[in-house]
Design a protein around this motif. Structure first.
Motif, PDB file in Angstrom:
ATOM      1  N   THR A   1      46.566  41.674  33.861  1.00 37.90           N
ATOM      2  CA  THR A   1      47.914  42.169  34.165  1.00 37.90           C
ATOM      3  C   THR A   1      48.927  41.494  33.238  1.00 37.90           C
ATOM      4  O   THR A   1      49.984  42.042  32.957  1.00 37.90           O
ATOM      5  CB  THR A   1      48.317  41.826  35.618  1.00 37.90           C
ATOM      6  OG1 THR A   1      48.334  40.413  35.779  1.00 37.90           O
ATOM      7  CG2 THR A   1      47.356  42.436  36.621  1.00 37.90           C
TER       8      THR A   1
ATOM      9  N   SER B   1      35.687  36.455  31.024  1.00 38.91           N
ATOM     10  CA  SER B   1      37.087  36.178  30.656  1.00 38.91           C
ATOM     11  C   SER B   1      37.325  34.677  30.517  1.00 38.91           C
ATOM     12  O   SER B   1      38.233  34.254  29.793  1.00 38.91           O
ATOM     13  CB  SER B   1      38.049  36.790  31.684  1.00 38.91           C
ATOM     14  OG  SER B   1      37.996  36.086  32.900  1.00 38.91           O
TER      15      SER B   1
ATOM     16  N   THR C   1      49.430  35.983  35.087  1.00 38.81           N
ATOM     17  CA  THR C   1      49.205  34.525  35.075  1.00 38.81           C
ATOM     18  C   THR C   1      49.907  33.910  33.878  1.00 38.81           C
ATOM     19  O   THR C   1      50.563  32.858  34.004  1.00 38.81           O
ATOM     20  CB  THR C   1      47.688  34.209  35.049  1.00 38.81           C
ATOM     21  OG1 THR C   1      47.068  34.915  36.127  1.00 38.81           O
ATOM     22  CG2 THR C   1      47.433  32.723  35.199  1.00 38.81           C
TER      23      THR C   1
ATOM     24  N   LYS D   1      42.370  35.752  41.206  1.00 40.30           N
ATOM     25  CA  LYS D   1      43.086  36.870  41.822  1.00 40.30           C
ATOM     26  C   LYS D   1      43.349  36.665  43.315  1.00 40.30           C
ATOM     27  O   LYS D   1      44.075  37.445  43.926  1.00 40.30           O
ATOM     28  CB  LYS D   1      42.300  38.156  41.577  1.00 40.30           C
ATOM     29  CG  LYS D   1      42.233  38.504  40.119  1.00 40.30           C
ATOM     30  CD  LYS D   1      43.582  38.932  39.654  1.00 40.30           C
ATOM     31  CE  LYS D   1      43.871  38.593  38.245  1.00 40.30           C
ATOM     32  NZ  LYS D   1      45.105  39.175  37.769  1.00 40.30           N
TER      33      LYS D   1
HETATM   34  C1  LIG Z   1      38.139  37.751  35.918  1.00 43.39           C
HETATM   35  C2  LIG Z   1      39.560  37.843  35.438  1.00 43.39           C
HETATM   36  N1  LIG Z   1      39.995  37.019  34.474  1.00 43.39           N
HETATM   37  C3  LIG Z   1      41.249  37.054  34.011  1.00 43.39           C
HETATM   38  C4  LIG Z   1      42.163  37.975  34.489  1.00 43.39           C
HETATM   39  C5  LIG Z   1      43.558  38.030  33.890  1.00 43.39           C
HETATM   40  O1  LIG Z   1      44.555  37.527  34.712  1.00 43.39           O
HETATM   41  P1  LIG Z   1      46.001  38.198  34.733  1.00 43.39           P
HETATM   42  O2  LIG Z   1      45.865  39.516  35.447  1.00 43.39           O
HETATM   43  O3  LIG Z   1      46.851  37.260  35.483  1.00 43.39           O
HETATM   44  O4  LIG Z   1      46.442  38.417  33.333  1.00 43.39           O
HETATM   45  C6  LIG Z   1      41.755  38.862  35.480  1.00 43.39           C
HETATM   46  C7  LIG Z   1      42.678  39.874  36.001  1.00 43.39           C
HETATM   47  O5  LIG Z   1      42.326  40.747  36.779  1.00 43.39           O
HETATM   48  C8  LIG Z   1      40.430  38.790  35.974  1.00 43.39           C
HETATM   49  O6  LIG Z   1      39.996  39.626  36.935  1.00 43.39           O
END
Ligand SMILES: Cc1ncc(COP(=O)(O)O)c(C=O)c1O
Length: 377
Positions: free
Chosen positions: A208, A303, A211, A71
């Protein structure tokens, strides 16, 4: 010529004042670009899993950014986007809806620019993230459920006469998806000298959706044959929406994997660039997080476990079909943020999450190549 089409009187251009706050925005953009210039590219690590014959796994380590997660890139982009749109000015109070990681990075940039920052987050956000936000001078405003963050953040920003950064809407457009050192460009540049330089698949979770949007668009823009698999988690609206085409799907149970899985289909989630989607149980994400952490000799976040389970699932499918090639995913953040939750046996028991079957299955897979159960949707 009609009355309306007449030129309106204007003072000489030399007498017009410069756009308000131009000096401040020049200084602010310099500071943000300086942060980018001081940052090295993140590593693309290549752990060896001896059971995965013919398949090379690569993980882009986004935990090494100054604010500890992927982020950091998004926060810098959202700040540049807001300043260049004239929405962030000297003294503007910034407000964000977040599950924590984005708010940590935004608090850091707000601190660099001396701007007040308020993060609206669910009560369940990890203590480490709250501490990091406060360390950078940000304030935390808690709500009971993740579904409340949007309206509360919008209302707070309006009340303060401030700016709602709104990552869930703007993530997909604040990042320059054609290049400009974005994450996708960096991955494909770093892969260039590998045996299989063009990955068969890139695997990514969704918070979100920003990515995966950047990666998917870049793949198309560069005419690559790489495919994009997005992995959704147990309590989240994304997978059902992808499968049905209905953007109004909601999910009333909050996601237990911080950062990913959302109660609604976020505006930054772009299904048209996704080649395949799977949905996995939280026990699988957390088991994969533990297995990968053991093999890397350091802790990764939940995640990242979601990503790693997805990688294994794709690798198993490729091996069944006798295919060889490379697979890429991300280490999204560091596991130390989750010492009290995913790494705490009491928390797992309280949440009735039994990771042992998945853990055993994944360990067998990466050591022998035998994938016993494939229970993803
Ligand atoms: C720890 C973590 N992993 C993955 C993601 C996912 O990424 P994206 O928001 O680009 O989909 C986030 C999004 O806030 C996150 O905080």
């Amino acid at each position: 010529m009609t009355e309306n089409a007449k030129c309106l009187p204007s003072p000489p251009l030399s007498e017009l004042p410069a756009c308000e706050d131009r000096e401040w925005s020049r200084m602010a953009i310099g500071i943000l670009q300086g942060d980018g210039r001081r940052s090295a590219d993140t590593h693309l690590v290549k752990p060896v899993f001896k059971g995965l014959r013919g398949i090379s796994i690569y993980l882009k380590d986004e935990s090494t950014h100054p604010t500890g997660s992927l982020k950091h890139r998004l926060a810098r982009s959202l700040f540049l986007y807001g300043i260049c749109n004239g929405q962030i000015r000297e003294g503007t109070t910034l407000v964000e809806a977040s599950s924590g990681s984005t708010a940590v990075s935004e608090a850091y940039f707000a601190h660099l620019l001396d701007l007040p920052f308020i993060a609206v987050m669910p009560h369940s956000t990890s203590r480490q993230k709250v501490d990091a936000i406060e360390h950078f001078g940000g304030r935390c405003h808690f709500v009971d459920s993740p579904a409340e963050v949007y309206t509360v953040a919008e209302r707070l920003a309006a009340k303060k006469g401030g700016h709602y950064l709104d990552q869930f809407t703007f993530a997909e457009r604040a990042t320059d998806w054609r290049g400009n050192n974005n994450i996708a460009k960096s991955i494909f540049e770093q892969m260039k000298a590998e045996v299989h330089p063009e990955p068969e698949w890139v695997v990514m979770n969704a918070g979100t959706g920003g990515t995966s949007a950047t990666i998917g668009r870049y793949i198309r823009y560069r005419n690559l044959s790489t495919r994009l698999c997005v992995v959704d988690v147990e309590h989240s609206a994304f997978y059902a929406s992808y499968a049905s085409g209905d953007r109004n799907v909601t999910c009333s149970t909050p996601s237990r994997i911080e950062g990913v899985g959302r109660p609604r289909v976020e505006p930054s989630f772009i299904p048209g660039i996704i080649d395949h989607m799977i949905k996995i149980p939280d026990a699988a994400s957390i088991a994969a997080m533990h297995v990968l952490s053991d093999r890397l000799f350091r802790r990764v976040g939940g995640s990242t476990g979601t990503n790693f389970y997805g990688l294994c699932w794709i690798a198993a499918s490729m091996m069944r079909e006798g295919r060889e090639g490379s697979l890429v995913s991300l280490i999204c953040d560091n596991g130390d943020r989750y010492a009290a939750t995913y790494y705490n046996p009491d928390w797992l028991e309280k949440n009735r999450i039994d990771i042992s079957p998945y853990r055993e299955m994944l360990e067998t897979f990466i050591d022998t190549g035998e994938f016993r159960t494939a229970d993803a949707a």
